[in-house]
Motif scaffolding. Structure first.
Motif, PDB file in Angstrom:
ATOM      1  N   SER A  57       6.558  -8.882  -1.781  1.00  0.00           N
ATOM      2  CA  SER A  57       5.649  -9.915  -1.918  1.00  0.00           C
ATOM      3  C   SER A  57       6.202 -10.426  -3.612  1.00  0.00           C
ATOM      4  O   SER A  57       6.617  -9.518  -4.657  1.00  0.00           O
ATOM      5  CB  SER A  57       4.845  -9.176  -1.331  1.00  0.00           C
ATOM      6  N   GLN A  58       5.112 -11.415  -3.782  1.00  0.00           N
ATOM      7  CA  GLN A  58       4.891 -12.087  -4.558  1.00  0.00           C
ATOM      8  C   GLN A  58       4.246 -11.837  -6.127  1.00  0.00           C
ATOM      9  O   GLN A  58       4.780 -11.693  -6.888  1.00  0.00           O
ATOM     10  CB  GLN A  58       4.730 -13.162  -4.432  1.00  0.00           C
ATOM     11  N   THR A  59       3.828 -10.790  -5.268  1.00  0.00           N
ATOM     12  CA  THR A  59       2.908 -10.076  -6.944  1.00  0.00           C
ATOM     13  C   THR A  59       3.111  -8.704  -6.569  1.00  0.00           C
ATOM     14  O   THR A  59       2.192  -7.779  -7.634  1.00  0.00           O
ATOM     15  CB  THR A  59       1.736 -10.099  -6.385  1.00  0.00           C
ATOM     16  N   GLY A  60       4.222  -7.991  -5.114  1.00  0.00           N
ATOM     17  CA  GLY A  60       3.899  -6.541  -5.829  1.00  0.00           C
ATOM     18  C   GLY A  60       2.608  -5.321  -5.028  1.00  0.00           C
ATOM     19  O   GLY A  60       2.837  -4.184  -5.468  1.00  0.00           O
ATOM     20  N   ALA A  61       2.179  -6.333  -4.236  1.00  0.00           N
ATOM     21  CA  ALA A  61       1.192  -6.182  -3.455  1.00  0.00           C
ATOM     22  C   ALA A  61       1.288  -4.745  -2.923  1.00  0.00           C
ATOM     23  O   ALA A  61       2.389  -4.962  -2.295  1.00  0.00           O
ATOM     24  CB  ALA A  61       0.434  -7.497  -2.658  1.00  0.00           C
ATOM     25  N   GLY A  62       1.314  -3.450  -3.235  1.00  0.00           N
ATOM     26  CA  GLY A  62       1.431  -2.439  -1.936  1.00  0.00           C
ATOM     27  C   GLY A  62       1.624  -1.111  -3.117  1.00  0.00           C
ATOM     28  O   GLY A  62       2.229  -0.328  -2.552  1.00  0.00           O
ATOM     29  N   TYR A  63       2.270  -1.700  -4.417  1.00  0.00           N
ATOM     30  CA  TYR A  63       2.978  -0.438  -5.367  1.00  0.00           C
ATOM     31  C   TYR A  63       1.857   0.451  -5.515  1.00  0.00           C
ATOM     32  O   TYR A  63       2.398   1.862  -4.637  1.00  0.00           O
ATOM     33  CB  TYR A  63       3.309  -1.001  -6.616  1.00  0.00           C
ATOM     34  N   SER A  64       0.436   0.045  -5.833  1.00  0.00           N
ATOM     35  CA  SER A  64      -0.044   1.244  -6.621  1.00  0.00           C
ATOM     36  C   SER A  64      -0.421   1.918  -5.243  1.00  0.00           C
ATOM     37  O   SER A  64      -0.936   3.500  -5.474  1.00  0.00           O
ATOM     38  CB  SER A  64      -1.409   0.232  -6.900  1.00  0.00           C
ATOM     39  N   GLN A  65      -0.499   2.099  -3.990  1.00  0.00           N
ATOM     40  CA  GLN A  65      -0.541   2.637  -3.200  1.00  0.00           C
ATOM     41  C   GLN A  65       0.244   3.506  -2.551  1.00  0.00           C
ATOM     42  O   GLN A  65       0.210   4.363  -2.631  1.00  0.00           O
ATOM     43  CB  GLN A  65      -1.885   2.100  -1.922  1.00  0.00           C
ATOM     44  N   ALA A  66       1.620   2.704  -2.296  1.00  0.00           N
ATOM     45  CA  ALA A  66       2.352   3.408  -1.950  1.00  0.00           C
ATOM     46  C   ALA A  66       2.622   4.893  -2.998  1.00  0.00           C
ATOM     47  O   ALA A  66       3.521   5.757  -3.160  1.00  0.00           O
ATOM     48  CB  ALA A  66       3.289   2.687  -1.833  1.00  0.00           C
ATOM     49  N   ASN A  67       2.382   4.507  -4.221  1.00  0.00           N
ATOM     50  CA  ASN A  67       2.970   4.919  -4.902  1.00  0.00           C
ATOM     51  C   ASN A  67       2.202   6.385  -5.525  1.00  0.00           C
ATOM     52  O   ASN A  67       2.380   7.705  -6.671  1.00  0.00           O
ATOM     53  CB  ASN A  67       2.544   4.698  -6.414  1.00  0.00           C
ATOM     54  N   GLN A  68       1.215   6.385  -4.964  1.00  0.00           N
ATOM     55  CA  GLN A  68       0.265   7.557  -5.040  1.00  0.00           C
ATOM     56  C   GLN A  68       0.632   8.818  -4.620  1.00  0.00           C
ATOM     57  O   GLN A  68       1.391  10.379  -5.103  1.00  0.00           O
ATOM     58  CB  GLN A  68      -1.118   7.711  -3.753  1.00  0.00           C
ATOM     59  N   ARG A  69       2.178   9.098  -3.549  1.00  0.00           N
ATOM     60  CA  ARG A  69       2.996  10.089  -3.241  1.00  0.00           C
ATOM     61  C   ARG A  69       3.445  10.679  -4.586  1.00  0.00           C
ATOM     62  O   ARG A  69       4.012  12.085  -4.862  1.00  0.00           O
ATOM     63  CB  ARG A  69       3.450   9.896  -1.826  1.00  0.00           C
TER      64      ARG A  69
END
Length: 471
Positions: free
Chosen positions: A170-182
């Protein structure tokens, strides 16, 4: 027609439209004709210049990977000082701090059942070493939420594997924060469950067998006592398919990653001293360190190049802007924003003089949006800056958006106003924290567009008489 030629034509058209559409103000405009002319000249000069690419090429080639606290990061600080002196900054120096040093060491990881196959993995920052080689069966978890539900001691003698999904580009990097929890907190639950090791799907959007590194979070100052390994997306896909077939999975791994004690690091400071309000500081920058798998071109050699080159172009103007422009090459960002927190602490008595802060730390693709978090009068100034940046393909975003970049977090928390020049991050999570983060991923024309945007906007903010801080 080249991208630069197209942008130049848009600039000429934008200047004409600005004169026609925005030439009449009910009161004095926040940007004078002279300032506007200087800003447009900076944009054109940036688009015609190779300075930014030369900077990132020099950093990645002459210094290479720059793990926070390492000898290479020290060489990078010395490089930054010499660069600042060469480019004619008025004041150049290093502000030192100490930090704990974590070293990756050697890693071996392979699947041993249902058959032998090497895996491509990397130790995560803060992970502990194996005392001896670990050979154990795998307990599969579809995502981090499944792992957090584990009961204490339920994983004794096992290796936990947390799957998940590859990030959507995505253009904004949406999803990184959630994926990064692991990556960040998975170890706490695996260790609580008694696992001998934790393996996670690396946090990225690529389909290469390049695992993404990154720092884990501590738990009230305590770090993992087990090895924690990220494996590439294709390898994680493979383990998932075998699990879905009902196969018993076993892994063999040996990791030498460990903490090495306290070492020195530091932030490189490059100042252009203001002509009228030298005590007021407009701070820009990037982080000088990088993970050690690639050469840190995209993350964040590009940010160092963008902000340093922009300030150097401003320095070439006949006179300095009213306010001081400070470029900070932050140290040890990747391992916990250590340079950023050190800067905020070392400058706690003069943070009131920091009237604006922003950072470039999202790769090297083009900027598409400007957002801000300044007072209402300054918001009108940013609105006008956005019009000048419009021919570069940049639109005005939110006018009450806190941020500025990761290293700006400690300053923003203390009330320092921010802007953010948002970049297109479509490929960012393909590359960051991987061996693929190398110079060839940077497009010189896109880098030049970034520098043009920074040079014009930071000049106008530093030269303005408008108060930037909220009351």
């Amino acid at each position: 027609m080249s991208r630069l030629t197209t942008i130049a034509k848009h600039l000429a058209f934008g200047a004409l439209m600005s004169a026609c559409s925005f030439g009449v103000f009910a009161e004095a405009p926040p940007i004078s004709d002279k300032q506007k002319k200087n800003a447009e000249a900076l944009i054109q000069k940036a688009l015609d210049s190779d300075l930014g690419f030369e900077i990132v090429e020099s950093l990645t080639t002459e210094i290479g990977p720059r793990l926070g606290g390492s000898e290479a990061e020290k060489r990078a600080r010395d490089w930054g000082v010499k660069l600042g002196q060469k480019l004619g900054f008025d004041r150049v120096g290093i502000e030192e701090f100490t930090m704990p040093f974590w070293d990756r060491g050697h890693l071996h990881i392979a699947m041993t059942a249902p058959y032998q196959q090497p895996l491509y993995g990397t130790a995560l920052g803060g992970a502990a070493p194996t005392k001896t080689q670990i050979d154990a069966d795998v307990v599969y978890f579809r995502d981090i939420h499944a792992l957090t539900d584990i009961q204490d001691g339920a994983l004794k003698g096992k290796i936990a594997f947390v799957d998940g999904d590859a990030m959507v580009k995505s253009q904004t990097g949406a999803g990184y924060s959630q994926a990064n929890q692991r990556r960040r907190v998975g170890w706490q639950h695996a260790q609580r469950g008694g696992a001998r090791a934790l393996v996670v799907r690396s946090v990225g959007s690529d389909s290469h067998r390049f695992p993404h590194s990154g720092m884990m979070s501590s738990d009230d100052g305590e770090w993992a006592e087990i090895p924690v390994i990220a494996i590439s997306n294709p390898d994680a896909d493979h383990l998932r398919r075998l699990h879905q077939l009902g196969k018993t999975l076993s892994l063999s791994l040996h990791s030498e990653s460990k903490w090495e004690g306290e070492v020195d690091s530091g932030n490189v400071i490059l100042d252009l001293i203001g002509s009228e309000k030298p005590e007021e500081i407009v701070l820009i920058g990037g982080h000088l360190d990088s993970w050690d798998l690639g050469t840190g071109a995209v993350d964040d050699g590009a940010g160092i190049a963008i902000t340093t080159a922009a300030a150097a172009l401003i320095a070439s103007l006949p006179e300095r802007p009213k306010r001081t422009i400070r470029v900070v090459m932050f140290g040890a960002e990747e391992v916990g924003l250590l340079g950023a927190f050190a800067y905020a602490k070392q400058h706690e008595n003069d943070l009131s003089n920091h009237v604006l802060a922003t950072e470039s730390d999202f790769g090297a693709q083009t900027i598409w949006q400007i957002v801000s978090n300044v007072n209402p009068e300054a918001t009108a100034l940013v609105d006008e800056i956005a019009k000048i940046l419009s021919p570069l393909g940049i639109v005005r975003g939110g006018s009450d958006v806190a941020g500025g970049g990761p290293d700006i977090i400690p300053l923003a928390a203390k009330g320092v106003p921010t802007i953010r020049l948002n970049q297109n991050g479509h490929d960012y999570f393909d590359l960051h924290h991987t061996p693929d983060d190398t110079l060839d991923k940077i497009d010189p024309d896109e880098l030049a567009q970034n520098i043009a945007a920074y040079a014009a906007s930071i000049y106008l903010l530093a030269d303005s008489a408008v108060e930037l801080k909220k009351n």
